[in-house]
Motif scaffolding. Structure first.
Motif, PDB file in Angstrom:
ATOM      1  N   ILE A  78     -50.466 -48.231  11.616  1.00 38.77           N
ATOM      2  CA  ILE A  78     -50.564 -46.994  12.392  1.00 38.77           C
ATOM      3  C   ILE A  78     -49.680 -47.196  13.604  1.00 38.77           C
ATOM      4  N   VAL A  79     -48.680 -46.323  13.743  1.00 40.31           N
ATOM      5  CA  VAL A  79     -47.759 -46.395  14.873  1.00 40.31           C
ATOM      6  C   VAL A  79     -48.065 -45.242  15.807  1.00 40.31           C
ATOM      7  N   VAL A  80     -48.364 -45.574  17.060  1.00 44.22           N
ATOM      8  CA  VAL A  80     -48.661 -44.562  18.068  1.00 44.22           C
ATOM      9  C   VAL A  80     -47.388 -44.322  18.873  1.00 44.22           C
ATOM     10  N   PHE A  81     -46.717 -43.217  18.562  1.00 41.94           N
ATOM     11  CA  PHE A  81     -45.503 -42.856  19.299  1.00 41.94           C
ATOM     12  C   PHE A  81     -45.909 -42.175  20.604  1.00 41.94           C
ATOM     13  N   SER A  82     -45.402 -42.699  21.696  1.00 39.54           N
ATOM     14  CA  SER A  82     -45.688 -42.151  23.024  1.00 39.54           C
ATOM     15  C   SER A  82     -44.357 -41.935  23.741  1.00 39.54           C
ATOM     16  N   GLN A  83     -44.416 -41.397  24.931  1.00 34.50           N
ATOM     17  CA  GLN A  83     -43.203 -41.105  25.695  1.00 34.50           C
ATOM     18  C   GLN A  83     -42.298 -42.320  25.833  1.00 34.50           C
ATOM     19  N   GLY A  84     -42.865 -43.487  26.063  1.00 33.09           N
ATOM     20  CA  GLY A  84     -42.062 -44.681  26.310  1.00 33.09           C
ATOM     21  C   GLY A  84     -41.865 -45.587  25.103  1.00 33.09           C
ATOM     22  N   PRO A 111     -47.955 -42.290  11.136  1.00 30.12           N
ATOM     23  CA  PRO A 111     -47.562 -42.095  12.532  1.00 30.12           C
ATOM     24  C   PRO A 111     -48.581 -41.246  13.292  1.00 30.12           C
ATOM     25  N   VAL A 112     -48.733 -41.565  14.562  1.00 23.19           N
ATOM     26  CA  VAL A 112     -49.527 -40.764  15.484  1.00 23.19           C
ATOM     27  C   VAL A 112     -48.585 -40.365  16.610  1.00 23.19           C
ATOM     28  N   PHE A 113     -48.502 -39.080  16.862  1.00 21.51           N
ATOM     29  CA  PHE A 113     -47.620 -38.570  17.908  1.00 21.51           C
ATOM     30  C   PHE A 113     -48.486 -38.249  19.116  1.00 21.51           C
ATOM     31  N   TYR A 114     -48.495 -39.172  20.081  1.00 17.41           N
ATOM     32  CA  TYR A 114     -49.369 -39.096  21.247  1.00 17.41           C
ATOM     33  C   TYR A 114     -48.589 -38.506  22.420  1.00 17.41           C
ATOM     34  N   HIS A 115     -48.771 -37.244  22.633  1.00 13.19           N
ATOM     35  CA  HIS A 115     -48.091 -36.504  23.706  1.00 13.19           C
ATOM     36  C   HIS A 115     -46.569 -36.539  23.567  1.00 13.19           C
ATOM     37  N   VAL A 116     -46.108 -36.602  22.339  1.00  9.02           N
ATOM     38  CA  VAL A 116     -44.684 -36.447  22.025  1.00  9.02           C
ATOM     39  C   VAL A 116     -44.578 -35.565  20.795  1.00  9.02           C
ATOM     40  N   ARG A 148     -30.312 -49.231  13.023  1.00  8.05           N
ATOM     41  CA  ARG A 148     -31.528 -49.542  12.246  1.00  8.05           C
ATOM     42  C   ARG A 148     -32.757 -48.942  12.921  1.00  8.05           C
ATOM     43  N   TRP A 149     -32.827 -49.052  14.265  1.00  8.83           N
ATOM     44  CA  TRP A 149     -33.934 -48.467  15.010  1.00  8.83           C
ATOM     45  C   TRP A 149     -33.959 -46.952  14.866  1.00  8.83           C
ATOM     46  N   ARG A 150     -32.777 -46.335  14.978  1.00  8.23           N
ATOM     47  CA  ARG A 150     -32.693 -44.871  14.846  1.00  8.23           C
ATOM     48  C   ARG A 150     -33.164 -44.437  13.451  1.00  8.23           C
ATOM     49  N   ALA A 151     -32.703 -45.135  12.437  1.00 13.24           N
ATOM     50  CA  ALA A 151     -33.083 -44.801  11.059  1.00 13.24           C
ATOM     51  C   ALA A 151     -34.593 -44.964  10.866  1.00 13.24           C
ATOM     52  N   ALA A 152     -35.160 -46.015  11.439  1.00 16.01           N
ATOM     53  CA  ALA A 152     -36.604 -46.249  11.313  1.00 16.01           C
ATOM     54  C   ALA A 152     -37.386 -45.127  11.990  1.00 16.01           C
ATOM     55  N   LEU A 153     -36.948 -44.699  13.165  1.00 15.19           N
ATOM     56  CA  LEU A 153     -37.622 -43.589  13.848  1.00 15.19           C
ATOM     57  C   LEU A 153     -37.546 -42.310  13.036  1.00 15.19           C
ATOM     58  N   THR A 154     -36.379 -42.030  12.503  1.00 19.70           N
ATOM     59  CA  THR A 154     -36.211 -40.811  11.706  1.00 19.70           C
ATOM     60  C   THR A 154     -37.112 -40.843  10.484  1.00 19.70           C
ATOM     61  N   GLU A 155     -37.100 -41.958   9.766  1.00 16.93           N
ATOM     62  CA  GLU A 155     -37.932 -42.069   8.571  1.00 16.93           C
ATOM     63  C   GLU A 155     -39.418 -41.980   8.918  1.00 16.93           C
ATOM     64  N   ALA A 156     -39.815 -42.633   9.985  1.00 18.23           N
ATOM     65  CA  ALA A 156     -41.221 -42.618  10.396  1.00 18.23           C
ATOM     66  C   ALA A 156     -41.673 -41.207  10.763  1.00 18.23           C
ATOM     67  N   ALA A 157     -40.842 -40.483  11.476  1.00 20.06           N
ATOM     68  CA  ALA A 157     -41.219 -39.135  11.910  1.00 20.06           C
ATOM     69  C   ALA A 157     -41.247 -38.148  10.745  1.00 20.06           C
ATOM     70  N   ASN A 158     -40.625 -38.504   9.642  1.00 26.50           N
ATOM     71  CA  ASN A 158     -40.670 -37.653   8.456  1.00 26.50           C
ATOM     72  C   ASN A 158     -41.929 -37.875   7.628  1.00 26.50           C
ATOM     73  N   CYS A 159     -42.726 -38.874   7.987  1.00 29.39           N
ATOM     74  CA  CYS A 159     -43.970 -39.145   7.275  1.00 29.39           C
ATOM     75  C   CYS A 159     -45.084 -38.254   7.819  1.00 29.39           C
ATOM     76  N   SER A 160     -46.011 -37.935   6.958  1.00 25.18           N
ATOM     77  CA  SER A 160     -47.167 -37.148   7.376  1.00 25.18           C
ATOM     78  C   SER A 160     -47.989 -37.975   8.358  1.00 25.18           C
ATOM     79  N   GLY A 161     -48.348 -37.349   9.465  1.00 21.65           N
ATOM     80  CA  GLY A 161     -49.090 -38.077  10.484  1.00 21.65           C
ATOM     81  C   GLY A 161     -49.960 -37.148  11.295  1.00 21.65           C
ATOM     82  N   TRP A 162     -50.404 -37.644  12.429  1.00 22.86           N
ATOM     83  CA  TRP A 162     -51.251 -36.866  13.316  1.00 22.86           C
ATOM     84  C   TRP A 162     -50.477 -36.530  14.583  1.00 22.86           C
ATOM     85  N   ASP A 163     -50.471 -35.266  14.939  1.00 24.65           N
ATOM     86  CA  ASP A 163     -49.824 -34.802  16.167  1.00 24.65           C
ATOM     87  C   ASP A 163     -50.923 -34.510  17.178  1.00 24.65           C
ATOM     88  N   LEU A 164     -51.124 -35.424  18.123  1.00 29.00           N
ATOM     89  CA  LEU A 164     -52.216 -35.279  19.076  1.00 29.00           C
ATOM     90  C   LEU A 164     -51.899 -34.305  20.200  1.00 29.00           C
TER      91      LEU A 164
END
Length: 179
Positions: A78-84, A111-116, A148-164
């Motif tokens: 579970i990846v918690v994406f936040s502002q930073g 993915p969990v989108f925490y205030h992003v 590689r980081w950019r590609a990982a972010l793009t792929e991760a954000a394309n996965c079904s997740g939770w938008d908090l």
């Protein structure tokens, strides 16, 4: 965004194959003392074996072997994406390994989108764009890493997740759904 479901039975695993049920990836400064602490506590109460790094782990320039082994030994991340999140080289290295494991092993990723916004993560806009401008300046001689980081972010954000964002920070709903 569709709400993903965790596998219905985490207890049906081979203990010799998985060391952890869940690996949590997050930027500590943004979420450790709030959302992640609550999430981790809920998972532990549900008897889900969860890896969360803490201050006892060795800190260094490179992502530690301990962290890589924990990712590889986890059934779910579970990846918690936040502002930073993208400002941390370590978080981005974790994410790249998580995506690699998702694509090469039986590793599930949420993915969990925490205030992003998922769009900011996917397209690397907003604070993600600012972070990547700094990474591109710092890693001019290693742009493959940044790609590689950019590609990982793009792929991760394309996965079904939770938008908090949609629950206005009230993450109890999320915890109920995950547990």
């Amino acid at each position: 965004m569709a709400t993903p479901n965790l596998p219905s039975s985490l207890e049906h695993r081979s203990d010799d194959q998985w060391v952890y049920d869940i690996f949590l990836s997050f930027r500590g400064e943004d979420t450790r003392k709030s959302f992640v602490d609550h999430l981790y506590s809920a998972l532990v109460r549900a008897r889900i074996k969860t890896f969360r790094d803490d201050d006892a782990l060795r800190r260094g320039e490179n992502i530690s072997t301990e962290i890589l082994n924990a990712i590889r030994g986890s059934r779910i991340s579970i990846v918690v994406f936040s502002q930073g999140y993208a400002s941390s080289k370590r978080c981005l290295e974790e994410l790249a390994e998580i995506v690699r494991c998702k694509n090469t092993k039986r590793h599930t990723f949420f993915p969990v989108f925490y205030h992003v916004s998922p769009t900011d993560v996917r397209k690397q806009t907003g604070t993600f764009a600012e972070s990547f401008a700094r990474h591109e300046e710092r890693f001019q001689k290693d742009m493959m890493r940044v790609k590689r980081w950019r590609a990982a972010l793009t792929e991760a954000a394309n996965c079904s997740g939770w938008d908090l964002e949609t629950v206005n920070g009230y993450y109890t709903i999320f915890l109920i759904k995950i547990i």
